[in-house]
Write a protein that holds these residues in place. Structure first.
Motif, PDB file in Angstrom:
ATOM      1  N   MET A 201      -0.832  -4.409  -0.564  1.00 41.64           N
ATOM      2  CA  MET A 201      -1.569  -3.346   0.101  1.00 41.64           C
ATOM      3  C   MET A 201      -0.635  -2.194   0.488  1.00 41.64           C
ATOM      4  O   MET A 201      -0.978  -1.010   0.336  1.00 41.64           O
ATOM      5  N   ALA A 202       0.561  -2.511   0.978  1.00 49.12           N
ATOM      6  CA  ALA A 202       1.514  -1.471   1.384  1.00 49.12           C
ATOM      7  C   ALA A 202       1.989  -0.648   0.195  1.00 49.12           C
ATOM      8  O   ALA A 202       2.134   0.581   0.290  1.00 49.12           O
ATOM      9  N   VAL A 203       2.236  -1.309  -0.948  1.00 51.28           N
ATOM     10  CA  VAL A 203       2.674  -0.588  -2.149  1.00 51.28           C
ATOM     11  C   VAL A 203       1.593   0.381  -2.606  1.00 51.28           C
ATOM     12  O   VAL A 203       1.871   1.542  -2.960  1.00 51.28           O
ATOM     13  N   LEU A 204       0.329  -0.068  -2.607  1.00 51.73           N
ATOM     14  CA  LEU A 204      -0.767   0.824  -2.998  1.00 51.73           C
ATOM     15  C   LEU A 204      -0.941   1.963  -1.996  1.00 51.73           C
ATOM     16  O   LEU A 204      -1.250   3.092  -2.369  1.00 51.73           O
ATOM     17  N   TRP A 205      -0.737   1.669  -0.725  1.00 46.77           N
ATOM     18  CA  TRP A 205      -0.857   2.687   0.315  1.00 46.77           C
ATOM     19  C   TRP A 205       0.153   3.811   0.091  1.00 46.77           C
ATOM     20  O   TRP A 205      -0.150   4.990   0.283  1.00 46.77           O
ATOM     21  N   ARG A 206       1.356   3.422  -0.316  1.00 47.45           N
ATOM     22  CA  ARG A 206       2.411   4.404  -0.567  1.00 47.45           C
ATOM     23  C   ARG A 206       2.276   5.061  -1.944  1.00 47.45           C
ATOM     24  O   ARG A 206       3.012   5.996  -2.259  1.00 47.45           O
TER      25      ARG A 206
END
Length: 484
Positions: A201-206
Motif C-alpha cells: 500500500m505504501a509503495v502504491l501511495w508513493r
C-alpha cells in the motif's frame, strides 16, 4: 481485563502518557507534518473501524478496534514516527468494544496502538526504509524495501504483545511470564503478513497515481479481513454449540465425564490414518464428541440406576442414537456427523441397533466412531473397575473385527496409536473447560464382540471370560457396570 483493578488503573494512564509523548512532536509548530497524508490515513482507518459498531450485511462486523493493522503499518512506512502514531488514535477511540468498561478499553487501545505504531515507524526509519519506497519520479527499491518493512512489523509485534501481556498481568494479577506466554508466537506471523500488505500500500501511495491507487489494495484487504474474521466467529459459535451439548450430557451422566471428548480425539486419530482431508477431520471429531448426545433424551433415573435394567429400560436406552439424531438434525455444520450419531451402535454383522444395518450400509463415520467409542470404553478407569491397558484393548478390538467392528478402522486405530500413543487426559475445552474438575471416568462399556447390546448406551453382556483378566467373573451385571 475483567475489571480495571488498581494496577491497571495506574498502568493505563501511564501508557496514555507515553502515547502523548510519542505524538507531541507532530503537533508542534514548524514540525513539517504532512497533514494531508495524516488526514487521509486517519480517515481511512476510522472508516475501517466504524463498521464494527454498525450492522453490515445483516450483522455487525466481527473486527475489534485496532484490528486492521495493514493500514497502520502503511502509516508507519509513509510517515515519521510522531505523525504515524496519530493515525491510530481516532479509529481506536471509536472502535468496537465488547466488554465494559468501554471508555477505559478505548483509551487503552488508542494509547497502545499509538505507542506500537511509533515504535514500528522508528525502526523502519532507522533501517532506511523511507528511501526504498520510491516517489518523486523514483522507482521503489525492491526487494530491498522488504527488510525495513519486516523489521518494522517485528517491532510492531513485539511492542503490541508486550503491552498486551502487561495489561493482562496488571488487570488479572498474573505473573508477567504467564501473561506473555504464547502471545508473540501466535501473532508474529500475522503481523509479518500485515507488514508486507502495508508495504504494498505504501509503495502504491508513493507511486504516480498516489492515494487513489492505494485504495485498490485497501478494499480487497479489508474484505479479506472481514471474511476471515467472520469465519472465525462462526467457528467459535460451532465450538460453543458443541461445548454446550457435551456439558449437558456430562452433567446428566457424570459417570462418563470426558468420554465424549476422548472419543472425538480417537476418531480423529483413525480418520487421519485413513487419509481424510482436514474438513472431514473436523466433522468426524464432532461426530465422536456428540455420539452420546442422545443421553439427554434418556430419563436420568435410568442413566444413574444402580441395579439391573429391566427389558423396558433397555428398550429406552437403545433409542438414544435416534434421540441424538433428532437433537442435532437441524445443526447444518455437522454434516456427516449426524449419520454417525444415529448409527454408531450398528454392527458389521447386522445385529446392532437402531436399524440393524450391516457391512458398508453403515456410514463410514459411524464405523470410525464405533471403534473409537469401544476403545475409550475399555481403556477408561472407573471407581469400581480398572481400565484395560491399550494393547489389551487393541487385541479385543481385533478379535471383534469383522463381526462388530470394521477391520479397516481397527487397523487404522492401531497404526495411529503406534505413531502417536494415547493419553486419557482430556485437553480440549470442548468437553472440559480449564478450572473444572477433570474427567471422573471414561465409558464403562464391557468387552465388545457379543450379540446385540443388552444394556444402556454402550453396554454389553459380561465377557466369557474377560479377555484381559481385569473384568469380573461371569454373572449378572449391574446397571453401572453396563453404563456407556
Amino acid at each position: 481485563m475483567r475489571a480495571t483493578r488498581g494496577a491497571a488503573r495506574a498502568y493505563i494512564p501511564a501508557v496514555a502518557g507515553g502515547a502523548l509523548w510519542c505524538v507531541l512532536p507532530a503537533l508542534r509548530s514548524g514540525a513539517g507534518t504532512a497533514w494531508v497524508t495524516v488526514a487521509l490515513l486517519t480517515g481511512l482507518y476510522l472508516v475501517c473501524e466504524l463498521p464494527g459498531r454498525r450492522p453490515f450485511f445483516g450483522s455487525s462486523v466481527p473486527i475489534r478496534a485496532g484490528s486492521f493493522f495493514p493500514l497502520l503499518l502503511a502509516a508507519a512506512f509513509l510517515l515519521p514516527p510522531a505523525a504515524a502514531a496519530l493515525v491510530a488514535v481516532p479509529g481506536s477511540l471509536v472502535g468496537r468494544v465488547e466488554q465494559p468498561p468501554a471508555t477505559a478499553r478505548r483509551v487503552w487501545r488508542a494509547a497502545q496502538l499509538a505507542v506500537t505504531v511509533w515504535a514500528a515507524s522508528s525502526v523502519h526509519g532507522l533501517l532506511g526504509g523511507a528511501a526504498t519506497l520510491g516517489g518523486s519520479g523514483r522507482l521503489p527499491d525492491l526487494p530491498r524495501a522488504i527488510l525495513p518493512a519486516c523489521g518494522a512489523a517485528l517491532a510492531f509485534s513485539l511492542v503490541l504483545t508486550a503491552l498486551d501481556g502487561s495489561i493482562l498481568a496488571a488487570a488479572e494479577r498474573l505473573p508477567l511470564r504467564r501473561a506473555w506466554s504464547g502471545l508473540l508466537p501466535r501473532s508474529l506471523g500475522a503481523h509479518l503478513v500485515h507488514g508486507l500488505a502495508g508495504l504494498m500500500m505504501a509503495v502504491l501511495w508513493r507511486g504516480p497515481y498516489g492515494p487513489l491507487s492505494a485504495l485498490i489494495v485497501l478494499l480487497p484487504m479489508y474484505i479479506s479481513c472481514w471474511v476471515f474474521a467472520q469465519y472465525h466467529r462462526e467457528h467459535a459459535a460451532h465450538r460453543a454449540t458443541i461445548r454446550a451439548l457435551v456439558q449437558a450430557v456430562d452433567i446428566k451422566d457424570t459417570y462418563t465425564r470426558g468420554h465424549s471428548e476422548r472419543v472425538g480425539r480417537a476418531s480423529v486419530l483413525i480418520a487421519r490414518e485413513l487419509g481424510m482431508d482436514q474438513d472431514r477431520l473436523e466433522v468426524v471429531r464432532f461426530a465422536g464428541i456428540l455420539h452420546d448426545v442422545g443421553k439427554l433424551g434418556v430419563p436420568t433415573r435410568v442413566l444413574r440406576k444402580d441395579g439391573p435394567l429391566t427389558p423396558q429400560e433397555r428398550q429406552v436406552i437403545e433409542l438414544h442414537p435416534e434421540y441424538g439424531h433428532e437433537i442435532v438434525r437441524g445443526i447444518g455444520f455437522l454434516g456427516e456427523a449426524r449419520a454417525a450419531i444415529l448409527h454408531h451402535h450398528e454392527r458389521l454383522d447386522g445385529s446392532g441397533y437402531p436399524y440393524g444395518l450391516s457391512g458398508r450400509e453403515i456410514p463410514e463415520f459411524a464405523r470410525v466412531v464405533a471403534v473409537a467409542d469401544a476403545f475409550d470404553a475399555m481403556t477408561s478407569t472407573r471407581s469400581y473397575r480398572r481400565g484395560r491397558p491399550v494393547p489389551a484393548a487393541l487385541e479385543e478390538l481385533k478379535r471383534c473385527a469383522g463381526t462388530q467392528f470394521d477391520p479397516q478402522m481397527v487397523r487404522a486405530l492401531a497404526r495411529g496409536l503406534e505413531r502417536h500413543g494415547w493419553s486419557a487426559a482430556t485437553r480440549s475445552v470442548t468437553a472440559d473447560e480449564p478450572g473444572l474438575p477433570g474427567p471422573r471416568s471414561g465409558s464403562a462399556k464391557a468387552v465388545p464382540g457379543h450379540p446385540r447390546p443388552s444394556g444402556r448406551l454402550d453396554r454389553v453382556p459380561p465377557p466369557q471370560p474377560p479377555a484381559d483378566g481385569l473384568g469380573a467373573a461371569p454373572g449378572p451385571q449391574s446397571a453401572a457396570d453396563r453404563r456407556g
